[in-house]
Design an enzyme around this catalytic site. Structure first.
Site, PDB file in Angstrom:
ATOM      1  N   ASP A  51       0.976  -1.401   0.051  1.00 61.65           N
ATOM      2  CA  ASP A  51      -0.004   0.005  -0.064  1.00 61.65           C
ATOM      3  C   ASP A  51       0.904   1.377  -0.051  1.00 61.65           C
ATOM      4  O   ASP A  51       2.164   1.206   0.341  1.00 61.65           O
ATOM      5  CB  ASP A  51      -0.987   0.090   1.329  1.00 61.65           C
ATOM      6  CG  ASP A  51      -2.012  -0.848   1.082  1.00 61.65           C
ATOM      7  OD1 ASP A  51      -2.384  -1.393   0.053  1.00 61.65           O
ATOM      8  OD2 ASP A  51      -2.627  -1.364   2.349  1.00 61.65           O
ATOM      9  N   TYR A 110       7.724  -9.838   6.205  1.00 59.32           N
ATOM     10  CA  TYR A 110       7.499  -8.035   6.556  1.00 59.32           C
ATOM     11  C   TYR A 110       8.027  -8.048   7.953  1.00 59.32           C
ATOM     12  O   TYR A 110       7.891  -8.849   8.996  1.00 59.32           O
ATOM     13  CB  TYR A 110       6.144  -8.026   6.541  1.00 59.32           C
ATOM     14  CG  TYR A 110       5.530  -7.797   5.249  1.00 59.32           C
ATOM     15  CD1 TYR A 110       5.356  -6.624   4.374  1.00 59.32           C
ATOM     16  CD2 TYR A 110       5.149  -8.948   4.422  1.00 59.32           C
ATOM     17  CE1 TYR A 110       4.870  -6.284   3.171  1.00 59.32           C
ATOM     18  CE2 TYR A 110       4.445  -8.809   3.157  1.00 59.32           C
ATOM     19  CZ  TYR A 110       4.246  -7.772   2.617  1.00 59.32           C
ATOM     20  OH  TYR A 110       3.764  -7.589   1.336  1.00 59.32           O
TER      21      TYR A 110
END
EC number: 5.4.99.12
Length: 241
Positions: A51, A110
């Protein structure tokens, strides 16, 4: 023609997301533009989507190019001339023609970075400034996520996933200097999954949500938290094939 794999990093604060955007403000747009300067116009495919505001220390893309690019180190150097300052090419490798940059992925990792130092506007785009918290308790809460889960209450709408089932291999917290870091590794992630997970754990640490409620949300019984942690602390950190 040959197919190459591009391993790169990027500063997500400079883009509206990793995927191509209508106004050409995506990472994919910028990297495609850099490739075009070298006469490579084939579609660029990305291994993962992030994003707006999310960074990557290790991202992967693939593209077809002329087989006359025999010196891949030179290609990397030239590509960096047109990719800097917000994208950096770390390595270029030749791959088989049937290589699928997205669907051949075995796992993704992540990291979400919290800074406990004094606020700095120069770091604000790259960490989430947050007071110190109980790292042991955070680890306990993150442990609830490990395993095969239906994470339908940990995803944003608009994704193209056929299923919300995911297997989480690692979900842990650790400290480094003035930072606390949440580390996630899974066979795949849903849109917004990590930011929703981080925000949910923080809510429990803040006493705004109970452990029971967190477990029920992870078990897909009921959604208690709809809020996402800020994007600026999140980094795509590894993709394994």
């Amino acid at each position: 023609m040959m197919k190459i794999k591009i391993i790169f990093s990027y500063d997500g604060s400079a883009f509206l997301g990793s995927a191509t955007q209508p106004h050409k403000k995506g990472v994919q747009d910028a990297l495609s533009g850099a490739l075009s300067h070298l006469g490579i116009f084939s579609p660029l495919l990305m291994a993962s989507r992030t994003d707006k505001g999310v960074h990557a220390s290790y991202a992967v893309a693939s593209v077809e190019c002329g087989d006359y690019f025999t010196n891949l180190e030179y290609l990397q150097k030239q590509l960096n001339k047109f990719s800097h300052p917000f994208i950096h090419i770390k390595k270029i490798e030749k791959v088989k023609d049937d290589f699928e940059v997205r669907f051949d992925v075995k796992s993704r990792e992540y990291r979400y970075i919290f800074s406990h130092a004094s606020y700095s506007p120069f770091m604000a785009s790259y960490v989430h400034f947050y007071p110190k918290f109980d790292l042991g308790k955070a680890n306990e809460l993150l442990g609830f996520f490990v395993g095969k889960k239906d994470l339908k209450f940990f995803c944003k709408s608009g994704g193209d996933n056929k299923t919300t089932l995911r297997e989480i291999f690692i979900a842990r917290a650790y400290a480094y200097k003035d930072f606390s870091i949440f580390h996630f590794k899974a066979n795949g992630f849903l849109r917004g999954q990590i930011r929703l997970s981080v925000a949910s754990v923080l809510k429990v640490l803040e006493g705004k949500m109970s452990e029971k409620e967190l477990k029920e949300q992870i078990e897909a019984k009921k959604q208690y938290n709809h809020f996402l942690a800020p994007p600026n602390g999140l980094y795509l950190s590894r993709i394994c094939y």
